[in-house]
Scaffold this motif. Structure first.
Motif, PDB file in Angstrom:
ATOM      1  N   ALA A  15       0.757  -1.283  -0.025  1.00  0.00           N
ATOM      2  CA  ALA A  15      -0.006   0.165   0.055  1.00  0.00           C
ATOM      3  C   ALA A  15       0.982   1.342   0.093  1.00  0.00           C
ATOM      4  N   TYR A  16       1.212   1.679  -1.151  1.00  0.00           N
ATOM      5  CA  TYR A  16       2.067   2.903  -1.302  1.00  0.00           C
ATOM      6  C   TYR A  16       1.241   4.145  -0.753  1.00  0.00           C
ATOM      7  N   GLY A  17       2.059   5.065  -0.507  1.00  0.00           N
ATOM      8  CA  GLY A  17       1.242   6.416   0.116  1.00  0.00           C
ATOM      9  C   GLY A  17       1.339   7.251  -1.241  1.00  0.00           C
ATOM     10  N   ALA A  18       0.553   8.419  -1.030  1.00  0.00           N
ATOM     11  CA  ALA A  18       0.507   9.175  -2.081  1.00  0.00           C
ATOM     12  C   ALA A  18       1.701  10.226  -1.997  1.00  0.00           C
ATOM     13  N   PRO A  19       2.515  10.706  -3.416  1.00  0.00           N
ATOM     14  CA  PRO A  19       3.323  11.605  -3.000  1.00  0.00           C
ATOM     15  C   PRO A  19       2.808  13.006  -3.093  1.00  0.00           C
ATOM     16  N   ILE A  20       3.718  14.001  -2.335  1.00  0.00           N
ATOM     17  CA  ILE A  20       3.318  15.349  -2.240  1.00  0.00           C
ATOM     18  C   ILE A  20       3.786  16.433  -3.417  1.00  0.00           C
ATOM     19  N   ASN A  21       2.988  17.246  -3.777  1.00  0.00           N
ATOM     20  CA  ASN A  21       3.632  18.008  -4.708  1.00  0.00           C
ATOM     21  C   ASN A  21       4.655  19.029  -4.372  1.00  0.00           C
ATOM     22  N   ILE A  22       5.520  19.414  -5.198  1.00  0.00           N
ATOM     23  CA  ILE A  22       6.738  19.860  -4.891  1.00  0.00           C
ATOM     24  C   ILE A  22       6.705  21.460  -5.286  1.00  0.00           C
ATOM     25  N   LEU A  62      13.354  15.592  -6.617  1.00  0.00           N
ATOM     26  CA  LEU A  62      12.185  14.600  -6.810  1.00  0.00           C
ATOM     27  C   LEU A  62      12.164  13.549  -5.606  1.00  0.00           C
ATOM     28  N   THR A  63      13.465  13.288  -5.159  1.00  0.00           N
ATOM     29  CA  THR A  63      13.795  11.963  -4.363  1.00  0.00           C
ATOM     30  C   THR A  63      13.110  12.104  -2.822  1.00  0.00           C
ATOM     31  N   PRO A 101      14.557   7.681 -18.482  1.00  0.00           N
ATOM     32  CA  PRO A 101      14.405   8.138 -17.101  1.00  0.00           C
ATOM     33  C   PRO A 101      15.102   9.513 -17.027  1.00  0.00           C
ATOM     34  N   ILE A 102      14.656  10.442 -15.796  1.00  0.00           N
ATOM     35  CA  ILE A 102      15.264  11.476 -15.431  1.00  0.00           C
ATOM     36  C   ILE A 102      16.369  11.098 -14.827  1.00  0.00           C
ATOM     37  N   LEU A 103      17.755  11.428 -15.489  1.00  0.00           N
ATOM     38  CA  LEU A 103      18.884  10.928 -14.921  1.00  0.00           C
ATOM     39  C   LEU A 103      19.366  11.397 -13.580  1.00  0.00           C
ATOM     40  N   PHE A 104      18.998  12.495 -13.222  1.00  0.00           N
ATOM     41  CA  PHE A 104      19.485  13.201 -12.044  1.00  0.00           C
ATOM     42  C   PHE A 104      18.325  13.821 -11.349  1.00  0.00           C
ATOM     43  N   PRO A 105      17.586  12.827 -10.702  1.00  0.00           N
ATOM     44  CA  PRO A 105      16.227  13.154  -9.860  1.00  0.00           C
ATOM     45  C   PRO A 105      16.636  14.011  -8.734  1.00  0.00           C
ATOM     46  N   GLN A 106      17.676  13.978  -8.205  1.00  0.00           N
ATOM     47  CA  GLN A 106      17.899  14.878  -6.854  1.00  0.00           C
ATOM     48  C   GLN A 106      18.421  16.210  -7.462  1.00  0.00           C
ATOM     49  N   GLY A 113       8.417  -7.819  -9.283  1.00  0.00           N
ATOM     50  CA  GLY A 113       8.444  -7.358 -10.750  1.00  0.00           C
ATOM     51  C   GLY A 113       7.553  -6.508 -10.646  1.00  0.00           C
ATOM     52  N   CYS A 114       6.327  -6.264  -9.931  1.00  0.00           N
ATOM     53  CA  CYS A 114       5.203  -5.477 -10.130  1.00  0.00           C
ATOM     54  C   CYS A 114       5.657  -4.128  -9.884  1.00  0.00           C
ATOM     55  N   TYR A 115       5.130  -3.130 -10.700  1.00  0.00           N
ATOM     56  CA  TYR A 115       5.257  -1.859 -10.679  1.00  0.00           C
ATOM     57  C   TYR A 115       4.005  -0.982 -10.530  1.00  0.00           C
ATOM     58  N   GLN A 116       4.108   0.424  -9.859  1.00  0.00           N
ATOM     59  CA  GLN A 116       2.928   1.044  -9.910  1.00  0.00           C
ATOM     60  C   GLN A 116       3.411   2.403 -10.425  1.00  0.00           C
ATOM     61  N   ILE A 117       2.621   3.240 -10.846  1.00  0.00           N
ATOM     62  CA  ILE A 117       2.978   4.590 -11.372  1.00  0.00           C
ATOM     63  C   ILE A 117       2.042   5.734 -10.654  1.00  0.00           C
ATOM     64  N   LYS A 118       2.956   6.660 -10.031  1.00  0.00           N
ATOM     65  CA  LYS A 118       2.313   7.869  -9.231  1.00  0.00           C
ATOM     66  C   LYS A 118       2.595   9.051  -9.847  1.00  0.00           C
ATOM     67  N   THR A 119       1.802  10.218  -9.507  1.00  0.00           N
ATOM     68  CA  THR A 119       2.153  11.483 -10.216  1.00  0.00           C
ATOM     69  C   THR A 119       2.274  12.413  -9.046  1.00  0.00           C
ATOM     70  N   PHE A 120       2.820  13.453  -9.343  1.00  0.00           N
ATOM     71  CA  PHE A 120       3.090  14.582  -8.509  1.00  0.00           C
ATOM     72  C   PHE A 120       3.501  15.965  -9.344  1.00  0.00           C
TER      73      PHE A 120
END
Length: 572
Positions: free
Chosen positions: A321-328, A342-343, A376-381, A402-409
């Motif tokens: 159960a992943y949490g929802a990311p916050i907007n930056i 982003l991390t 992918p974004i190479l330097f998310p930091q 091997g499962c993945y989920q996609i979340k947005t912010f």
């Protein structure tokens, strides 16, 4: 070798089927099913059965799947001469198809050859050992045969550790018959030049393997000739590996496969819960409900018939159960590009998961890239957004499943400029900060340009004092402060502006400013403090034109006899 090992690690069932040649169907483990409606790729591995009127020859990885020794050693020749002879027909544990005919027995020759020709070869008779012909040839000394390796061996002088033996392993329909020539000496070179090779026959698929652990030519006899291959009864058709026809050659740890290549004699189908759904392989299915069973089934039809099946049950993988990311959102102190980390969302998404190293994150600017795991974004930091605001797609991969989920912010930056207005403003005794005219949102006043405490709007204005204002938009306060100096206006200006009139008000285009005393200067400015008309006057009346300006509120500042007065007008 690395390629072979990689194939085994990725597709072990396919590797075993290719090596053993058995009529066994296996199913590659499908990718994890993470959501209802996921597409599932199903791939079955099996060897197609074909008629034996023709063959293909291929190199396969050399293995020691089958022992080279057995207690089932061929019997001695009753004549007492144990070199260069044939055994009597030896029964096979299964029917074997060779060049279109089904056989239940074969004869083993002591010179590395077996034959299905029990008519032209005599039990315990001479097994040929001298030849100079290449296959195919109608005059070749042994026909309807498998050569592996056909050369002049000296069985009569073998030691206890050397033997020609045979045995069978496995269960129907996947039994295997093995004939070994183990550590056999050459004729005329018996002391150290030992040969080991193996002929393997597979039930149902009728595949033939020749495994050569070691073959060195005996240059002192028969010009060191040897041959690997198969040949029909007429001597008109033969198959052999390149470089392994009759000749002087050496080989170590190599394997050759002779695979039937005639008309297809096997049939493949996929079943779902026992019902046939396709005869194609591989297939893609959609996961709709738990415990669906998919079966790969192959029917073999040759000398004998057989069915091989394998099944896989599809079920969903349990996901965290992943949490929802916050907007930056960041407030900038200078009007430049935001550099965002982003991390910072990773611990929020993991939501207290105790093993964060079991999860991987990749950040993307489009949903398609996130789904494919590409670009992918190479330097998310330290990421510089491409738009403001920008949506970021983060893929969370569970290494265990091997499962993945996609979340947005979203990532958003705000630079707020300081408010605007007239930097010099008049006030009368008793007025406060709220009487200063300033253009801004959520205006806050300060006593100092850079530091200092905030001032409430009820702060009384002091003559000659400069006050500093900021505005706040979307939670971000302007880093710069707008300075306004307040000037006290005495109340005796009534004499200087006796009978001051501005007509008409509201004004459409032209309006007139008139006064009993002479006017020195008239200024018109807008609500953000910009002067739009500056008119020097030496008269008690002047006409001004607002026809080129937008409708709204304007301020007219009139100067007369070292006094000034500001009146608000409205432009229609």
């Amino acid at each position: 070798m690395k390629k072979i090992l990689l194939s085994f690690l990725l597709f072990p069932s396919l590797f075993i089927a290719q090596v053993t040649g058995s009529a066994t169907v296996t199913i590659d483990t499908p990718a994890p099913i993470c959501n209802i409606g996921d597409s599932v790729f199903l791939d079955a591995n099996y060897i197609q059965s074909k008629a034996t009127d023709s063959y293909t020859v291929s190199s396969i990885p050399f293995t020691n799947l089958f022992s080279y020794t057995s207690s089932n050693i061929i019997p001695n020749n009753p004549s007492g001469f144990n070199d260069d002879y044939w055994t009597s027909p030896i029964s096979l544990p299964f029917e074997f198809s060779f060049y279109g005919n089904c056989y239940t027995s074969l004869m083993i020759g002591t010179n590395g050859v077996i034959t299905f020709d029990s008519t032209n070869q005599t039990p315990f008779g001479i097994c040929p050992f001298v030849y100079d012909l290449s296959i195919p040839n109608t005059n070749f000394p042994v026909l309807n045969a498998i050569y592996g390796v056909f050369q002049d061996l000296n069985y009569s002088n073998s030691s206890p550790t050397q033997s020609i033996n045979y045995y069978s392993v496995g269960t129907a329909p996947n039994r295997i018959f093995v004939i070994n020539y183990h550590e056999m000496p050459h004729y005329f070179n018996q002391s150290n030049n030992f040969q080991s090779s193996q002929i393997v026959l597979y039930e149902t698929t009728n595949i033939i393997d020749v495994n050569v652990k070691k073959r060195t030519p005996n240059d002192a006899w028969n010009l060191g000739r040897g041959v690997i291959g198969i040949q029909n009864q007429a001597g008109t058709s033969a198959y052999f590996p390149l470089g392994r026809n009759t000749g002087n050659w050496s080989a170590t740890n190599e394997s050759w496969r002779f695979t039937p290549n005639g008309a297809l004699t096997s049939q493949f189908v996929w079943k779902k819960n026992g019902v046939v759904i396709s005869n194609q392989n591989p297939i893609t299915v959609n996961y709709t409900q738990p415990n669906d069973v998919y079966q790969a089934s192959v029917s073999y039809n040759g000398c004998t018939t057989a069915i091989s099946e394998s099944s896989v049950t599809l079920n969903l993988i349990s996901q965290p159960a992943y949490g929802a990311p916050i907007n930056i959102s960041e407030c900038l102190t200078v009007p430049e590009l935001l550099i965002a980390n982003l991390t910072i969302n990773e611990p929020i998404i993991l939501n207290g998961i105790t093993n964060p190293s079991d999860f991987g994150f990749s950040y993307h600017t489009t949903l398609v890239d996130a789904m494919l795991g590409s670009n992918p974004i190479l330097f998310p930091q330290a990421y510089a957004p491409q738009s403001n605001p920008e949506t970021i797609y983060v893929e969370i991969l569970d290494y265990n499943t091997g499962c993945y989920q996609i979340k947005t912010f979203t990532v958003e930056s705000n630079y707020v400029s300081m408010p605007t207005g007239n930097s010099n403003q008049n006030f009368t005794q008793g007025q406060t900060l709220q009487n200063l005219v300033i253009n801004g949102t959520n205006v806050q006043w300060y006593a100092n340009q850079l530091i200092g405490t905030t001032l409430p709007l009820t702060t009384p204005l002091v003559d000659g004092t400069t006050y500093h204002a900021t505005q706040t938009i979307n939670g971000c306060e302007s880093p710069e402060r707008f300075a306004v100096t307040a000037h006290l206006t005495l109340l005796n200006d009534t004499f200087s502006f006796e009978n001051l009139k501005i007509q008409p008000n509201p004004v459409t285009d032209i309006f007139t400013v008139s006064n009993q005393n002479n006017l020195n200067l008239v200024e018109v400015y807008n609500t953000i403090g910009q002067t739009i008309i500056y008119k020097k006057v030496n008269d008690n009346q002047v006409k001004l034109d607002l026809s080129n300006y937008n409708s709204g509120v304007y301020f007219v500042k009139v100067y007369s006899e070292n006094q000034n007065k500001t009146i608000k007008i409205i432009k229609n």
